[in-house]
Design a protein around this motif. Structure first.
Motif, PDB file in Angstrom:
ATOM      1  N   ILE A 172       4.790   6.509  -4.770  1.00  0.00           N
ATOM      2  CA  ILE A 172       4.726   6.133  -6.191  1.00  0.00           C
ATOM      3  C   ILE A 172       3.279   5.963  -6.660  1.00  0.00           C
ATOM      4  O   ILE A 172       2.382   5.694  -5.875  1.00  0.00           O
ATOM      5  N   VAL A 173       3.108   6.108  -7.982  1.00  0.00           N
ATOM      6  CA  VAL A 173       1.837   5.767  -8.624  1.00  0.00           C
ATOM      7  C   VAL A 173       2.060   4.444  -9.349  1.00  0.00           C
ATOM      8  O   VAL A 173       2.845   4.369 -10.306  1.00  0.00           O
ATOM      9  N   VAL A 174       1.431   3.399  -8.859  1.00  0.00           N
ATOM     10  CA  VAL A 174       1.623   2.057  -9.415  1.00  0.00           C
ATOM     11  C   VAL A 174       0.926   1.950 -10.768  1.00  0.00           C
ATOM     12  O   VAL A 174      -0.238   2.329 -10.907  1.00  0.00           O
ATOM     13  N   THR A 175       1.649   1.431 -11.768  1.00  0.00           N
ATOM     14  CA  THR A 175       1.067   1.286 -13.107  1.00  0.00           C
ATOM     15  C   THR A 175       1.036  -0.168 -13.581  1.00  0.00           C
ATOM     16  O   THR A 175       0.318  -0.503 -14.514  1.00  0.00           O
ATOM     17  N   HIS A 176       1.840  -1.042 -12.982  1.00  0.00           N
ATOM     18  CA  HIS A 176       1.830  -2.457 -13.404  1.00  0.00           C
ATOM     19  C   HIS A 176       2.126  -3.357 -12.217  1.00  0.00           C
ATOM     20  O   HIS A 176       3.119  -3.184 -11.521  1.00  0.00           O
ATOM     21  N   TRP A 183       5.796   1.725 -12.197  1.00  0.00           N
ATOM     22  CA  TRP A 183       5.310   2.828 -11.366  1.00  0.00           C
ATOM     23  C   TRP A 183       5.876   4.138 -11.876  1.00  0.00           C
ATOM     24  O   TRP A 183       6.842   4.154 -12.649  1.00  0.00           O
ATOM     25  N   GLN A 184       5.243   5.217 -11.435  1.00  0.00           N
ATOM     26  CA  GLN A 184       5.739   6.565 -11.722  1.00  0.00           C
ATOM     27  C   GLN A 184       6.278   7.152 -10.437  1.00  0.00           C
ATOM     28  O   GLN A 184       5.681   6.975  -9.369  1.00  0.00           O
ATOM     29  N   GLY A 185       7.396   7.889 -10.549  1.00  0.00           N
ATOM     30  CA  GLY A 185       8.038   8.450  -9.368  1.00  0.00           C
ATOM     31  C   GLY A 185       9.105   7.504  -8.845  1.00  0.00           C
ATOM     32  O   GLY A 185       9.423   6.493  -9.469  1.00  0.00           O
TER      33      GLY A 185
END
Ligand code: 8GT
Ligand code: MG
Length: 130
Positions: free
Chosen positions: A60-64, A90-92
């Motif tokens: 995953i790409v963590v966003t928060h 997250w994205q993904g």
């Protein structure tokens, strides 16, 4: 004694479930369930290590994320300082990218004995706050 700084992600979805992976059979704390994460490298912040490790281990790409707790624990031959973060954006879709078994568990159903001893206070806190 070796002292590791470790960034750890408590990945929680909108259903209040938490993503766990299982440690490899030959690793420290073999076969225990864990929150994904890993060692903070030199010249890296805990936050940067969190983002990098979750990308490497779960895809995953963590966003928060928000800091949750800091735990210092002495194993027989190793000292760890665990920097826990709750990850809610997250994205993904997280998966065991290194082939680790994975599962989602409702926060209130987490079981401390499935984790390394360093996690026991955190798991108790998560269950109490569920
Ligand atoms: N990731 C993770 N590590 C934990 C937890 N609890 C705990 O005691 N640890 C300990 O923290 C230390 C470092 O974590 P790690 O093995 O994930 O580090 P890493 O991903 O960088 O490993 P690597 O050396 O294979 O790249 C290990 O000794 C591990 O047993 C946890 O919930 N998650
Ligand atoms: Mg790791």
């Amino acid at each position: 004694m070796k002292h590791l700084q470790v960034a750890v992600g408590i990945i929680r979805n909108v259903h209040g479930e938490i993503f766990l992976t299982r440690r490899p059979p030959t690793s420290h704390m073999a076969n225990r369930w864990e929150f994904p994460g890993g060692k903070i490298e030199v010249n890296e912040t805990a936050q940067q290590a969190l983002v990098r490790e979750l990308q490497e281990e779960t895809g995953i790409v963590v966003t928060h994320f928000t800091p949750y707790d800091l735990v210092d624990h002495h194993y027989s031959d190793l000292r760890v300082t665990l920097h826990f973060f709750v990850v809610e954006g997250w994205q993904g879709e997280p998966y065991g990218r290194e082939g680790q078994p994975q599962r989602w568990v409702t926060q209130r159903e987490l079981v401390a004995d499935e984790f390394p001893p360093a996690n026991h206070s955190i798991v108790a806190r998560l269950v109490a706050e569920a």
